[in-house]
Design an enzyme around this catalytic site. Structure first.
Site, PDB file in Angstrom:
ATOM      1  CG  HIS A   1      81.528 -14.803 -63.288  1.00  0.00           C
ATOM      2  ND1 HIS A   1      82.685 -14.081 -63.322  1.00  0.00           N
ATOM      3  CD2 HIS A   1      81.529 -15.596 -64.375  1.00  0.00           C
ATOM      4  CE1 HIS A   1      83.389 -14.457 -64.376  1.00  0.00           C
ATOM      5  NE2 HIS A   1      82.712 -15.368 -65.038  1.00  0.00           N
TER       6      HIS A   1
ATOM      7  CD  GLU B   1      88.412 -15.499 -72.486  1.00  0.00           C
ATOM      8  OE1 GLU B   1      87.397 -15.011 -71.953  1.00  0.00           O
ATOM      9  OE2 GLU B   1      88.873 -16.600 -72.166  1.00  0.00           O
TER      10      GLU B   1
ATOM     11  CG  ASP C   1      87.435 -12.029 -69.671  1.00  0.00           C
ATOM     12  OD1 ASP C   1      87.488 -11.204 -68.745  1.00  0.00           O
ATOM     13  OD2 ASP C   1      87.209 -13.235 -69.499  1.00  0.00           O
TER      14      ASP C   1
ATOM     15  CB  CYS D   1      80.487 -18.177 -75.921  1.00  0.00           C
ATOM     16  SG  CYS D   1      82.215 -17.992 -75.453  1.00  0.00           S
TER      17      CYS D   1
HETATM   18  C1  PEP Z   1      83.924 -13.988 -71.908  1.00  0.00           C
HETATM   19  O1  PEP Z   1      84.936 -13.528 -71.375  1.00  0.00           O
HETATM   20  O2  PEP Z   1      83.240 -13.368 -72.762  1.00  0.00           O
HETATM   21  C2  PEP Z   1      83.444 -15.331 -71.546  1.00  0.00           C
HETATM   22  C3  PEP Z   1      82.477 -15.907 -72.204  1.00  0.00           C
HETATM   23  O3  PEP Z   1      84.043 -15.935 -70.468  1.00  0.00           O
HETATM   24  P1  PEP Z   1      83.730 -15.600 -68.934  1.00  0.00           P
HETATM   25  O4  PEP Z   1      82.548 -14.669 -68.889  1.00  0.00           O
HETATM   26  O5  PEP Z   1      83.458 -16.898 -68.258  1.00  0.00           O
HETATM   27  O6  PEP Z   1      84.985 -14.948 -68.478  1.00  0.00           O
HETATM   28 MG    MG Z   2      86.252 -14.819 -70.217  1.00  0.00          MG
END
Ligand code: PEP
Ligand code: MG
Length: 552
Positions: free
Chosen positions: A186, A428, A452, A499
């Site tokens: 993140h 995911e 994920d 995404c």
């Molecule tokens: C993902 O897992 O690709 C996603 C977009 O969610 P996050 O990165 O917030 O887990």
């Molecule tokens: Mg995710």
């Protein structure tokens, strides 16, 4: 010297290091002059008060009243005659150095407070700990207030929690360097969204870099230069101006429509974490918001945001996007996104644990509050709701039940909302991709979360450096799952977006187009780069590339 890490967010940052030391070090030493020690204490107290006052004012300005209240309590502690009297006494009579005196006196109080059953007094223990830590860090010169760093700062830390990163003043921080983290951690995602060059996973940055070191962060190559020689610095200054030039070139693509050479229309959307991010999204030509990570609204605070607070945030994003879709993802906590006030228990496998929709379905109060806020905001723009971490049909049905309840409530209360709001899910978890055909009847759209999906398909922790070479979103196993979801979308008429970070990787764009993906959502600043590939691509060629990739 230089150290190598992983490219976290592209670009070059040249600035001065601020090393964030999260381990509190309480030195113990003998001193000759108690007067001097008392003066050190008094300076540190003054400094602490200034910092806390500033934090309080900022909280008030951003309407975070609860944060302001906590800061006010901290200010009172910093002026508390009983506490300070005891600290001074320890310095004068027990000959404890200021740091140690603050710590031992605070510790006495903390232990007493913690034994109390009254929740309010218990909470004071945490506050006092915070205050004592601030005084000690001011004494030892190790305090870094992330929300108030000077201009030209490069922040160096072992790791940055999303809540740390959320505090950062984007105008002042020109680079981030961490020991831990990977390309989809993140901290990297947020750095890309803030457009701050970042190198993550260096392993040794906090050992090798000192406060005040001149640094160059090359976030595109994953290199950090420490106190670079003149010629190295000059080379980077040149590279920085080249980078800016390239950005300018890409900026010319912003108003160009995302249509392939042979006329296929592609939708390029933005991922955002805060309502203010829509400004950047539009600046880069986003055609919508494909992912609003709402958990950031829950961070950097000490209690859950209320329905009204959330409503205001969602409304702001929706109004800001002026009728373009804003896909609001419901709370995705757990995993690496902890919120201390939720009291999530430590788990052995947090990424496989009580996170996201699983948390929300158990805490329907929290979930419904958020859904009500989203629904209320839906009257002000084009909102869509997206559930994260769906592994099976039952969860969707259950989540939709809570949504229905929220809708019924609002109807009774005569509160307007979009009755035809789109409801979709993140794909995911591999089971959701494999069983996409079973999920399709229950949803209006799918959005593939490759961050994920990659970690779960390949059994590779997205943040663990030791296995980073195994983390490959272009692995044929992952690509086949992506292909499967797109095919289900085509046969059922349900939109399939992506995404995860792969959607913003221009090296993958051709492959994804070839697999049939038509909706990409990414960090705003990546949109022009991806568009550059889209407008020069052709179906036949893309399909050939995708076919090869799925076999590699
Ligand atoms: C993902 O897992 O690709 C996603 C977009 O969610 P996050 O990165 O917030 O887990
Ligand atoms: Mg995710």
């Amino acid at each position: 010297m230089n150290i190598k890490g992983i490219p976290g967010a592209p670009g070059i940052g040249i600035g001065t290091a601020s090393v964030l030391n999260k381990d509190l070090n309480i030195p113990r030493f003998a001193f000759k002059n108690a007067e001097e020690e008392l003066n050190r204490l008094s300076d540190a107290l003054e400094e602490s008060k200034k910092q806390v006052t500033l934090l309080k004012e900022r909280a008030l300005k951003n309407s975070h009243k609860d944060v302001a209240d906590i800061m006010e309590a901290h200010l009172m502690m910093l002026d508390d005659p009983e506490f300070l009297g005891k600290v001074k006494q320890s310095i004068q009579e027990e000959k404890l150095n200021a740091e140690f005196a603050v710590w031992s006196v605070a510790q006495e109080y903390i232990e007493t407070f913690e034994k109390m059953t009254d929740e309010y007094i218990k909470a004071r223990a945490a506050d006092l700990k915070d205050v004592a830590e601030r005084i000690i860090r001011n004494l030892t010169g190790t305090l870094v207030d992330l929300s108030d760093l000077p201009e030209g700062t490069i922040l160096v830390a072992r790791d940055l929690a999303p809540s740390d990163t959320a505090q950062i003043d984007r105008d002042h921080v020109v680079g981030l360097v961490t020991d831990e983290g990977g390309p989809t951690s993140h901290v990297a995602i947020m750095a890309r969204s803030f457009q701050i060059p970042a190198v993550v996973g260096t392993k040794t940055a906090t050992q090798n870099i000192k406060n005040g070191d001149k640094l160059v962060v090359d976030g595109s190559e994953g290199i950090v230069e420490i106190s670079p020689e003149k010629h190295v610095l000059e080379a980077y200054e040149k590279k920085l101006s080249g980078w800016k030039h390239e950005q300018e070139e890409l900026s010319e693509l912003i108003t160009v429509p995302a249509i392939t050479k042979d006329g296929t229309k592609v939708k390029l959307e933005a991922n955002i974490g805060r309502p203010e991010d829509v400004e950047t999204a539009l600046k880069f030509g986003a055609e919508g918001v494909g992912l609003f990570r709402t958990e950031f609204l829950f961070m950097d605070r000490s209690s859950l945001p209320t329905e009204d607070e959330q409503f205001e945030a969602y409304r702001k994003a929706l109004e800001g996007m002026k009728g373009k879709t804003v896909t609001i993802r419901t709370l995705d906590v757990g995993g690496d996104k902890d919120l201390p006030y939720l009291g999530l228990e430590r788990e052995n496998n947090p990424f496989l644990g009580w996170r996201a929709i699983r948390y929300c379905l158990d805490r329907k109060d929290v979930f419904k509050t958020q859904l009500r806020a989203i629904l209320r905001a839906s009257a002000y723009g084009n909102a869509a709701i997206m559930f994260p971490m769906i592994s099976s049909v039952e969860e969707v049905i259950e989540a939709k039940k809570v949504l229905k309840e929220a809708q019924e409530e609002l109807k009774k209360e005569n509160v307007p909302f979009d009755e035809h709001i789109s409801v979709g899910i993140m794909v995911e978890i591999p089971s959701a991709a494999v069983a996409a055909d079973l999920l399709a009847p229950e949803v209006d759209f799918f959005s593939i979360g490759t961050n994920d999906l990659t970690q779960y398909t390949l059994a590779v922790d997205r943040d663990n450096q030791k296995v980073r070479d195994y983390y490959n979103p272009l692995h044929p196993g992952v690509l086949r799952l992506i292909k499967r979801v797109i095919e289900v979308g085509e046969s059922t008429g349900k939109e399939v977006a992506m995404c995860g970070e792969l959607a913003g990787d221009d090296k993958a764009t051709e492959i994804l187009l070839g697999l049939g993906l038509r909706v990409f959502s990414m960090t705003s600043s990546s949109i022009p780069r991806v568009k550059k590939v889209v407008i020069s691509s052709q179906k036949e060629q893309s399909q050939k590339v995708a076919k090869e990739a799925a076999r590699l």
